[in-house]
Every structure is written in structure tokens, then in C-alpha cells.
Design an enzyme around this catalytic site. Structure first.
Site: not given
Length: 366
Positions: A7, A10, A101, A125, A199
């Protein structure tokens, strides 16, 4: 199955977790904390690891009625993603931190921990599809929504990790359907903007981030003849294909724009030239990940090749070879030229929508 749902905070990961619950799986949610100091990362919805994202992930888990945990992966993220990013740029290469990543954090460290805890799969996701053939071979395909397709950044995961991955959003036609489904489920992230950019570059200034980490080193900008045309304060701040921000005072003899055609960190020199020098027809990839055991790797195979997450796929042929030094390589011959390819980029080859292989660009030839 016992499924660990990643999770991010988003809308995509929340709906993916919800679909895993609907499928009857025993689902546990986990949020990956990628930094102990949140000020180092983007705030709000621009990144994927802010404190707001952690809170949004917790609220989504509460609505879904699933257990929720936060795992501190900041050390792994810094060592395996941020350090790699800096190392690649210091060598004049152009890395994709999202690929690293996915490789090292989301589908390596996360899967390793999930397996140790007895989970059968990890659900995310991401927009991609997994097709399981009658012979048991798992194929990674582009998502139904090509505008959101993330198969390019997932290709690096390899067949073993693919065997334990779930992408519940792969068949969804549009992102608007995901948002509508989230709203119908009462998930507060239904209208949350998508994350983007790097990020861990808090202010969005990649050049400034590199300069602070790697320092300044004055050098020359030269044209294709070797004549000096300008100065720079660090070769790492430039990438092949770059046109803006070169600071060249005088125009080329023909009056046309000049582009970065090579970055030499050994001599700390930037080479610029006309656009024609950016087109390449041959690519050599290293660190090969072959995702199609049924496709003969040592034979020349028709494919399409892609070097950017949302770039065009170019008709080509691919072959896996061992070079004279015994190193595993992927050779891609382009039927149409690609423009501005840089060493360090992720090279992914497809057959139609299926991912065949992935490698890191090592060499390019005009």
C-alpha cells in the site's frame, strides 16, 4: 492464498488490495517507509513515500478491514537505489531509479520478507498483466491501459519474482475506472493525484541534488571536432540527447541546435553535436534478464525495443550472446533508429504486448 498487499498510499495500490480481498485471499497490507527523514522526500502527492502517503495507506487498510504494518526499508532503499543513482550519474550514465526500486525494493526485499513470513504472493497497484499458459509459463504483458502501462519498469523482476507477483489492475481499461471504483468503495484516495518525478529529490532539482552529493568539477564542453565551445561545473549533470541548459554562448556553424552526444566523466568533458549524431541502430545490453524461456535466446528474434518508460517501441531484432570476455550480453539491432539513447538506460524488448527480456544499455552504435 496469503497475499501481502503493498500500500503506497495512492489510489492504485488501494484498489489492487481491495480486488485481492474480493478474490477471497487472506490479505495483509504493508507500507514501505523509504526514508527516516521525510523532509528528504517530496511532500504531498508528488512522490510515493511522504508521511501523507503512509497515513492514506493506513486509512485504506482500515476501510478494507485488513491488518496494516509499516516496514522500514529506508536503509535498503538508500543503499540499493539512491547510491546506485549517484554512482551511475558519476560514471556518465543515465539510470532509471524507478526500475531499480522495483528490482531491489518492491520485488526483491519485499518478496524476500513476504516469503519468510509465509505469504504466497505480493499484490501491487502496477499496471501490467500476467498471463499463465497451459504449460505453466508465466508471461509479463503490457496493461490493457497502454497510457498507464508499467511493464517497462517491471521487466527487471525476472521469472522467479514474477511467479509470486499479482497485478490486479492489469485488465482495467482506464485510470478513470480505478478512481470510480475507489470512490464506490469509500476509499478517500479516489481523487488523489498521481505520483511522479524522483521521490528522493525533494525539490525536483535533479542537477542540484547531484551537485550537492557529488560536488562541482569544472570541465569543458567541446563539439564533434574537439573544439571548445563552453564550460560546465560537472559532467554528471548532463545526459545524451540534452539540448537545454548547455550554456553555449555561440551557435553552431550551420545555426542549428546542438545536443549532448557523449558524456565522458573520465576527462570531465561534454561533447555536443548536431541532432544527426543522436540516432543509433545498434544497442548492447548488460545484466540481462530473460523473461521468455520458450523463446530461443541465442537466435535472432523479431521484437520491438523500448528505452524509456513511456517512449515509443521501435521494430528490432534481439539476440542473447556471450562476448569475447565471457560476459552475458543482449544485442538489439534496430530497424528504425532511436534518438538520444544513453548508457545506463533500461532496454526492454517485446513481442507484441509480451515482455521478452530486459537489460541495461552498455553500448550504442550509430
Amino acid at each position: 492464498m496469503r497475499v501481502l498487499a503493498a500500500l503506497s498510499g495512492g489510489v492504485d495500490s488501494a484498489v489492487a488490495a481491495a480486488r485481492a480481498v474480493d478474490a477471497g485471499h487472506d490479505v495483509v497490507g504493508v507500507h514501505m517507509a523509504l526514508s527516516r527523514n521525510r523532509d528528504e522526500y517530496r511532500s504531498g502527492s508528488r512522490g510515493c513515500c511522504s508521511i501523507e502517503d503512509s497515513n492514506d495507506a493506513r486509512r485504506a487498510a482500515d476501510i478494507l478491514g485488513i491488518p496494516y504494518y509499516v516496514w522500514d526499508l529506508s536503509g535498503e532503499f538508500h543503499d540499493l537505489v539512491v547510491k546506485d543513482f549517484l554512482s551511475e550519474y558519476s560514471q556518465g550514465r543515465t539510470p532509471n531509479p524507478c526500475v531499480r526500486c522495483n528490482e531491489h525494493i518492491k520485488f526483491d526485499t519485499l518478496l524476500e520478507r513476504a516469503s519468510a513470513l509465509g505469504f504466497d504472493a505480493v499484490a501491487t497497484g502496477h499496471y501490467a498483466r500476467i498471463d499463465i499458459r497451459e504449460d505453466g509459463i508465466r508471461e509479463l504483458h503490457r496493461a490493457a491501459d497502454l497510457a498507464k502501462d508499467q511493464s517497462y519498469v517491471l521487466a527487471v523482476m525476472g521469472p522467479q519474482k514474477l511467479a509470486k507477483a499479482m497485478f490486479p489492475l492489469g485488465e482495467i481499461a482506464t485510470k478513470s475506472e480505478v478512481r470510480a471504483e475507489a470512490a464506490a468503495r469509500g476509499l478517500g484516495v479516489s481523487n488523489k493525484p498521481d505520483s511522479y518525478d524522483i521521490c528522493f529529490v525533494a525539490d525536483g532539482d535533479t542537477k542540484g541534488f547531484l551537485e550537492r552529493a557529488l560536488g562541482q568539477e569544472d570541465g569543458e564542453i567541446v563539439d564533434e571536432t574537439g573544439a571548445k565551445v563552453g564550460d560546465h561545473t560537472g559532467a554528471y549533470a548532463y545526459t545524451v540527447g540534452q539540448r537545454k541548459g548547455l550554456g553555449i554562448g555561440r551557435p553552431a556553424a550551420d545555426g542549428k541546435p546542438r545536443y549532448v552526444t557523449d558524456v565522458n566523466t573520465t576527462t570531465n568533458t561534454i561533447v555536443v553535436g548536431p541532432e544527426t549524431l543522436l540516432s543509433v541502430y545498434e544497442l548492447t545490453g548488460e545484466d540481462v534478464v530473460w523473461l521468455a524461456p520458450d523463446v530461443p535466446a541465442t537466435e535472432s528474434t523479431a521484437c520491438t525495443a523500448q528505452v524509456r518508460a513511456h517512449g515509443d517501441a521501435v521494430p528490432a531484432t534481439v539476440q542473447r550472446v556471450v562476448d569475447g570476455e565471457g560476459r552475458d550480453r543482449m544485442m538489439v539491432s534496430l530497424i528504425e533508429p532511436m534518438r538520444g539513447v544513453a548508457a545506463g538506460q533500461s532496454l526492454v524488448v517485446y513481442q507484441d504486448t509480451r515482455v521478452i527480456a530486459q537489460a541495461t544499455v552498455a553500448k550504442r552504435a550509430l
